[in-house]
Design an enzyme around this catalytic site. Structure first.
Site, PDB file in Angstrom:
ATOM      1  N   HIS A  70       0.820  -1.212   0.000  1.00  0.00           N
ATOM      2  CA  HIS A  70       0.000   0.000   0.000  1.00  0.00           C
ATOM      3  C   HIS A  70       0.858   1.269   0.000  1.00  0.00           C
ATOM      4  CE1 HIS A  70      -2.527   2.997   2.377  1.00  0.00           C
ATOM      5  NE2 HIS A  70      -3.076   2.947   1.189  1.00  0.00           N
ATOM      6  N   GLU A  73       2.101   1.800  -3.391  1.00  0.00           N
ATOM      7  CA  GLU A  73       1.031   2.371  -4.221  1.00  0.00           C
ATOM      8  C   GLU A  73       1.058   3.909  -4.121  1.00  0.00           C
ATOM      9  OE1 GLU A  73      -2.936   3.922  -3.320  1.00  0.00           O
ATOM     10  OE2 GLU A  73      -3.227   1.779  -2.900  1.00  0.00           O
TER      11      GLU A  73
END
Lengths: 437, 466
Positions: A70, A73
């Site tokens: 994450h 990302e």
């Protein structure tokens, strides 16, 4: 993050009886470097949704490195060798695009919704960050702090999100799906720039991604442009994705959590069941079963528990067939009578399943397919659905023939799936207000 | 990605032509690249292979035999039809004292059976035929939408007519929906965001109905009965309040017939309703409601401008620069991208009938909260005193015009736009002209608006936390 799970709700909408109806027209091809490209033409308006689905998610993180998928990302918006920090956001926004990204357990997804005249720019930028990401100590630290704030906002400041995390741990036990997608706050703060770079180097490659172009574009145009922008990205050996442990000796459990913020009692019950990738027939049968039991106000559980017995304020069943490993069949409810609800639910469930017959099957299937044509309407939705299903192990032919697969589900299939569900273990939780004394 | 590599071709058949194109493109990119960061975004856009010049969005005004007006756009890509309708001044701020919550309960009950069909029969037909009919209430309006396949249009329109003119409000369903609304009210109190929203409404709007919880009061909701519901429908779902947008695979003739059939039997006029202006006072006061939270949350607001005011577009652009869409606004760049203090910070123009606001918000852990607040104050001041640059105005205008076509993604969205065009009196040619309205705005106008609105005083703050 949450978006991903919502997707399959679309498939339970309702839809056209017309025999030729298909989810949507779509074609696919592969570049020499292994990039899979899916084109979903829709010429209603001059707009295109571009999505890049990397076949890597939080579940592929090494132990102790929770949250790195994450965090990466986020870092993907922070500059490359070619495009400096801040430029990605500026260029997409100035060119009228809406962009975002999300990380799930199974995948990491980036998307830009653009006027078709700006698509090439978005393609350049996606291709550029597929292999040219540049993380600096400065951008790393900032994004880590932003991700920490995100976790505080989305999870810690939300009493039901906390409950969900506890339930996921109880459910998945030793399975890596037990870990929170964002990582724990402690894990986030311990991640290093090298962790993010390693993860990027291991998993981001054209041969580990699906590019979806959905909107005002033809397959021929998509071929040329995909080749032009993504063709130069080099194929590389990607890291092994995680091998999922088999569930042996699943431990059922019941949790009762009380929180001072809570005013309305919730119940959830999770069954671990096969995904489409593991067992197509059972997955399709479970999709029909979820529709019959608990999708909407005409479903069996709603009628009985909410309308007739008033044992719950709302109740729903859900099943998302797209998963790299096992999938989950969920029952959830809001109830004013938590002390008796479990018994009521068990009874209602048993009787609804016993009453499932050929007529109920036809009805459920008809309703599932009646509105399938609506999915062709919004190119952004179509891209998201296609990406979710493809990442969850469907072939493009499977996606296009989803309606036929649902039609082919038999009474025996559903009964068998239901019997397995009832006989299997589950994890259940109640979230209740604190005692008022 | 390296520039050299993305023209690499394995297909020998096309290689010469592609090399020629590549050479041209690469040269252009190289040349400009000397002065820019290495690739040229404008060049990519200007030389885009894909573009559609002739995208037409033709809107027609229809007037049915019975005098029902609608904006209509034919869109035959898929065999589906969307009708969006709203009743102005029928929303929650018109719930009378003692009946707070009536607008939302009414909206929720509209689709719980109509005419000869009880709730179950009604919903079964909707599901079997993939017809969607839904109602919603906000502070000002009650709105509804219908989505149907072309092949089921007759039945869909008939159902909608029945819903609008013969809602049943069966007592069992009424009791159930009331229970569900009470549960929503209880759940509102569980989440810091929605707790703050209610406290903010009270603080900003005070005694004006906007200051109430639009979902109502539990003690009022439990007393709602069929008489009250029917009266509300009769008095507020009326032709004089009605606005309709129609989009999709439907001919003009069919649309005209539908208008008469579905809406023709509504009462001409209802009870006259009006609220006074909300008269919010923006004096820079700060209200902190103490809570122990993982993140403290804040909403700030100041006077904005109405949609039809000449200041609207300049202020809209000023707001886009200040805290608008994307992560490139001044607030986002400063508080998120630069100092990493928050996951998100935003501002927008809030347009309600009785109050126009510039409104923003964010959340941050208690150790970062004060710094974010300081940044908002600093940037607010900067808008008022220094204004914005030509480059910022150009970038904002580029965003607003280039994003324009995205709104045509779904026909449900198109029909909603058609209704909004009428509600806000934007004109039948709005879709053709809107980008020129944005483009016509000058930096000077934006700065005048910034000075006027950001300079009028400090925003009012309401926050939850330490």
């Amino acid at each position: 993050m949450g978006k991903f799970l919502r997707l399959l709700a679309f498939l339970w909408l309702a839809g056209t009886g017309a025999a030729e109806a298909r989810l949507f027209e779509a074609e696919e091809f592969f570049l020499d470097n292994g990039l899979r490209v899916v084109v979903i033409p829709n010429h209603k308006a001059p707009i295109v949704q571009q999505m890049v689905w990397y076949n890597v998610g939080s579940v592929d993180e090494a132990p102790g490195k929770g949250g790195v998928a994450h965090l990466l990302e986020h870092l993907m918006f922070r500059g490359t060798e070619e495009v400096k920090d801040g430029e990605f956001n500026r260029l997409i926004t100035e060119n009228g695009g809406s962009m975002n990204a999300f990380t799930s357990r199974d995948v990491t997804v980036y998307h830009e919704f653009m006027d078709v005249s700006r698509l090439e720019l978005a393609m350049f930028l996606e291709a550029d960050r597929m292999s040219g990401l540049k993380i600096t100590p400065e951008t790393f630290e900032k994004e880590r702090d932003i991700v920490f704030q995100e976790r505080m906002q989305v999870v810690e400041n939300n009493p039901t999100a906390y409950f969900s995390e506890v339930m996921q741990r109880n459910l998945w036990q030793e399975h890596p799906y037990a870990r929170p997608i964002t990582g724990t706050p402690e894990e986030i703060l311990q991640l290093s720039q090298k962790d993010a770079e390693d993860f990027y180097g291991r998993y981001y490659a054209p041969n580990n991604a699906i590019l979806i172009l959905s909107g005002d574009i033809t397959t021929a145009e998509a071929k040329d442009l995909a080749e032009k922008y993504f063709g130069g990205a080099e194929r590389k050996e990607t890291g092994k994705r995680i091998e999922f442990p088999e569930f042996k000796g699943f431990r059922s459990s019941k949790t009762l959590m009380k929180m001072p913020q809570i005013n309305v009692s919730r119940m959830v019950r999770y069954y671990v069941v096969p995904s489409y990738a593991q067992d197509k027939n059972q997955a399709l049968a479970l999709t029909v079963l979820a529709k019959y039991l608990g999708d909407g106000d005409t479903s069996q559980l709603y009628r009985r528990l909410v309308e007739d017995e008033k044992s719950a304020v709302s109740v729903a069943a859900g099943y998302d067939l797209a998963s790299r490993s096992y999938a989950v069949f969920v029952l959830s409810a809001l109830t004013d009578h938590p002390e008796v609800f479990e018994k009521d639910l068990d009874e209602a469930l048993r009787e609804a399943i016993a009453a499932f017959d050929a007529e109920a099957l036809q009805k459920a299937k008809k309703q599932m397919l009646a509105g399938i044509i609506y999915l062709k309407d919004n190119p952004a939705d179509a891209a998201e659905i296609a990406g979710s299903l493809l990442s969850g192990g469907m072939s493009l032919e499977d996606v296009k023939n989803y309606d036929k697969a649902i039609e082919a589900v038999s009474l025996t299939d559903v009964r068998k799936a239901a019997a397995q569900l009832l006989n299997g273990g589950y994890v259940q939780g109640f979230l209740l207000p604190e005692d008022k004394d | 990605m390296r520039r050299r590599s993305y023209y690499k071709k394995s297909n020998a058949g096309r290689i010469i032509i592609l090399l020629l194109i590549a050479a041209a493109v690469t040269f252009g990119t190289w040349y400009r690249g000397l002065f820019n960061s290495g690739f040229d975004a404008d060049y990519l856009v200007e030389n885009s292979r894909l573009k559609r010049a002739g995208f037409e969005t033709n809107v027609e005004e229809l007037v049915s035999r019975k005098g029902i007006k609608a904006y209509y756009m034919e869109e035959r890509t898929n065999p589906i039809i969307s009708v969006y309708f709203l009743f102005q001044k029928a929303g929650a701020s018109f719930d009378q004292r003692g009946k707070e919550g009536l607008a939302h309960v009414t909206a929720a009950l509209m689709t719980e059976g109509a005419g000869d069909l009880d709730s179950r029969e009604f919903k079964e037909i909707l599901e079997d035929k993939a017809i969607s009919i839904s109602f919603a209430a906000d502070d000002d309006d009650v709105s509804g939408s219908l989505l149907t396949l072309k092949e089921n249009q007759k039945e869909a329109f008939e159902l909608l007519r029945t819903v609008l003119t013969e809602p049943r409000f069966d007592s069992k369903k009424t009791e159930l929906v009331k229970q569900q609304m009470l549960a929503v009210l209880e759940r509102q109190k569980e989440y810091p965001d929605s707790v703050l929203e209610q406290l903010w409404r009270q603080e900003i709007f005070g005694a004006h109905p906007y200051g109430r919880n639009s979902l109502g009061r539990a003690e009022d909701i439990v007393r709602i009965n069929r008489d009250v519901l029917q009266r509300r429908v009769r008095e507020s779902l009326t032709k004089d309040r009605l606005i309709v947008g129609i989009a999709g695979d439907i001919s003009k003739q069919e649309a005209l017939k539908m208008l008469d059939r579905v809406f023709g039997a509504l009462p001409e006029k209802g009870k006259k309703t009006a609220n006074e202006d909300a008269k919010a006072h923006f004096d820079g006061r700060e209200k902190v409601i103490p809570r122990d939270l993982a993140q403290d949350i804040a909403i700030f607001a100041a006077e904005g401008t109405a949609r039809n005011n000449p200041d609207f577009y300049p202020l809209y652009i000023a707001n886009q620069i200040f805290g608008g869409q994307g992560l490139t606004s001044r607030l986002s760049l400063a508080a998120r991208e630069d100092e990493a203090l928050t996951y998100g910070i935003y501002s927008y123009l809030s347009l309600k009938d009785d109050a126009a606001l510039i409104r923003g918000g964010f959340s941050a852990t208690p150790d970062k909260f004060a710094r974010v607040k300081e940044i908002v104050g600093r940037e607010w001041q900067r808008m008022a005193e220094e204004g914005v640059s030509d480059e910022e105005v150009e970038a904002a205008k580029k965003y607003l015009t280039a994003s324009y076509n995205l709104r045509f993604a779904s026909i449900a969205n198109i029909s909603a736009i058609l209704a909004a065009m009428q509600r806000e009196k934007l004109g039948i040619d709005f879709l053709q002209k809107r980008n020129s309205y944005v483009e016509a705005v000058t930096t000077e106008q934006v700065n005048e608006a910034a000075k006027k609105y950001f300079g009028a005083g400090q925003p009012v703050w309401v926050s939850l936390g330490k």
